[in-house]
Design an enzyme around this catalytic site. Structure first.
Site, PDB file in Angstrom:
ATOM      1  N   ALA A   9      10.117 -43.254 -30.607  1.00 47.57           N
ATOM      2  CA  ALA A   9       9.190 -44.195 -31.240  1.00 47.57           C
ATOM      3  C   ALA A   9       7.888 -44.272 -30.457  1.00 47.57           C
ATOM      4  CB  ALA A   9       9.823 -45.579 -31.347  1.00 47.57           C
ATOM      5  N   GLY A  13       7.043 -38.606 -28.672  1.00 46.66           N
ATOM      6  CA  GLY A  13       8.369 -38.607 -29.303  1.00 46.66           C
ATOM      7  C   GLY A  13       8.270 -38.758 -30.810  1.00 46.66           C
ATOM      8  N   GLU A 135       1.449 -34.007 -13.980  1.00 43.15           N
ATOM      9  CA  GLU A 135       1.030 -34.892 -12.881  1.00 43.15           C
ATOM     10  C   GLU A 135       1.959 -34.794 -11.680  1.00 43.15           C
ATOM     11  OE1 GLU A 135      -0.371 -38.769 -13.985  1.00 43.15           O
ATOM     12  OE2 GLU A 135      -0.803 -38.128 -16.024  1.00 43.15           O
ATOM     13  N   LYS A 162       8.439 -39.413 -12.269  1.00 42.98           N
ATOM     14  CA  LYS A 162       8.705 -38.237 -13.103  1.00 42.98           C
ATOM     15  C   LYS A 162       9.167 -37.063 -12.228  1.00 42.98           C
ATOM     16  CE  LYS A 162       8.267 -37.744 -16.980  1.00 42.98           C
ATOM     17  NZ  LYS A 162       9.159 -38.039 -18.148  1.00 42.98           N
TER      18      LYS A 162
END
Ligand SMILES: NC(=O)c1ccc[n+]([C@@H]2O[C@H](COP(=O)([O-])OP(=O)(O)OC[C@H]3O[C@@H](n4cnc5c(N)ncnc54)[C@H](O)[C@@H]3O)[C@@H](O)[C@H]2O)c1
Length: 356
Positions: A9, A13, A135, A162
């Site tokens: 959502a 995605g 990044e 991440k």
């Protein structure tokens, strides 16, 4: 084909889910917690599609994830759920650690449990794609490009979280044999982009006659990719990428931030001339702490091994994007009014600089 997507959502995605459901014809289970960044309105174009199911759940909730795998029986998993905004990570890193690291761990364990019990033929075909960012590589100088072998050197709480999840994904492949592929993509832009990010913020502030904030001198360089090109790359990578490998994704569209902002102003001068020139609204503001100078992706591996190529250049993609925002106020107006109205994020006050 049964595809479990997390974060479907959100900006990227939802582009992926619209593509998989609307164009590819895959069966999709879309799992999303619906944070401030998740928006079911972004799925309106496929609202009545019988091949799309939505599950509101937190990826950190291991029992829900195990149940989702068990009942849906996916062939592919595409993991995009994350806290994604660098500025928000600077003033509140906790959700980033929780979702990006612990949530990814929870999903990896649910996937491993499910995959280990699959019959041999389905086990061989199963793939999980962990969607990450360029990044994680840190900042480039004036020259050079990020390659898949570039060492990780993240600068922000977001990119560090991440990077951590990328390492978990690699470890789950090496230790348990879980067939995982990782993609590292450059900055995306396009329709349904939450208005806190640079490009939609500039478009919407310009339309409101508000200042167009540019960090520092606007000299930071990003390598822009149109979101629908990214969605196509992800689908290719999850099906054809080699397990245990990483693939960089980027459109070879490096731009200085100030040039991105000026280009948006020029397009608006053309499409909405009544309030032109829009560049009179450009306002330079204090730079972001730890702001990486330059990102640039070498996508050769994806292009040569899997035959992917970005379809949009920055000039075609940015024009489509501005046009989309001009015609789709129904989507962004409620967000600007109720969720985020354009205020500066990510500023450290001296007394909170220690994070205490
Ligand atoms: N936006 C970019 O330019 C970019 C570039 C490269 C990679 N990525 C990566 O792509 C992915 C998607 O990015 P985006 O820009 O679409 O982000 P986004 O912030 O627009 O969307 C993230 C989605 O994840 C959901 N989510 C957050 N926490 C969750 C949780 N605990 N459980 C379930 N759902 C949760 C949110 O509700 C939202 O729908 C992220 O993993 C991001 O790191 C983004």
């Amino acid at each position: 084909m049964r595809v479990l997507v997390t974060g479907g959502a959100g900006f990227i995605g939802s582009a992926l889910v619209r593509y998989l459901v609307g164009e590819v014809g895959a069966e999709v289970l879309n799992i999303d917690k619906l944070t401030y960044a998740g928006n079911l309105e972004s799925l309106k174009p496929i609202a009545n599609a019988p091949n799309h199911r939505f599950l509101k759940a937190d990826i950190c909730d291991r029992a829900s994830m195990v149940e989702a795998f068990e009942t849906f029986q996916p062939d592919y998993v595409m993991h995009l759920a994350a806290e994604s905004h660098v500025d928000r990570s600077i003033t509140g890193a906790a959700d980033f650690m929780q979702t990006n690291i612990i949530g990814s761990f929870s999903l990896l364990e649910a996937a491993r449990d499910y995959w280990s019990r699959l019959p041999e033929e389905r086990k061989q075909k199963f793939r999980m794609l962990h969607v990450s960012t360029d990044e994680v590589y840190g900042s480039l100088g004036d020259d050079g490009l990020f390659e898949e072998t570039t060492a990780y050197d993240p600068s922000s709480p977001y990119s560090a979280s991440k990077a951590a999840s990328d390492h978990l994904a690699t470890a789950w492949h090496r230790t348990y044999g879980l067939p995982i592929v990782i993609s590292n993509c450059s900055n995306n832009y396009g329709p349904f982009h939450f208005p806190e990010k640079l490009i939609p913020l500039i478009i919407l502030n310009a339309l409101d006659g508000k200042p167009l904030p540019v960090y520092g001198a606007g000299a930071n360089i990003r390598d822009w990719l149109y979101v629908e090109d990214h969605a196509k790359a992800l689908w290719l990578i999850v099906r054809q990428g080699r397990a245990g490998e990483k693939y960089n994704v980027g459109g070879r569209n490096e731009r200085r931030n100030i040039d991105v902002v000026k280009r948006i102003c020029e397009i608006l001068d053309d499409l909405r001339p009544a309030a032109a020139p829009y560049d009179r609204l450009i306002t330079f503001v204090t730079d972001r702490p730890g702001h990486d100078a330059r990102y640039a992706i070498d996508a050769t591996k994806l292009e040569t091994e899997l035959g992917w190529k970005a379809e949009q250049t920055f000039d075609t993609g940015i024009r489509k994007t501005v046009e989309w925002y001009l015609s789709n106020a129904w989507w962004w107006k409620p967000l600007r009014e109720k969720v985020y109205s354009g205020q500066r994020l990510g500023v450290l006050k001296p007394e909170t600089a220690s994070g205490l």
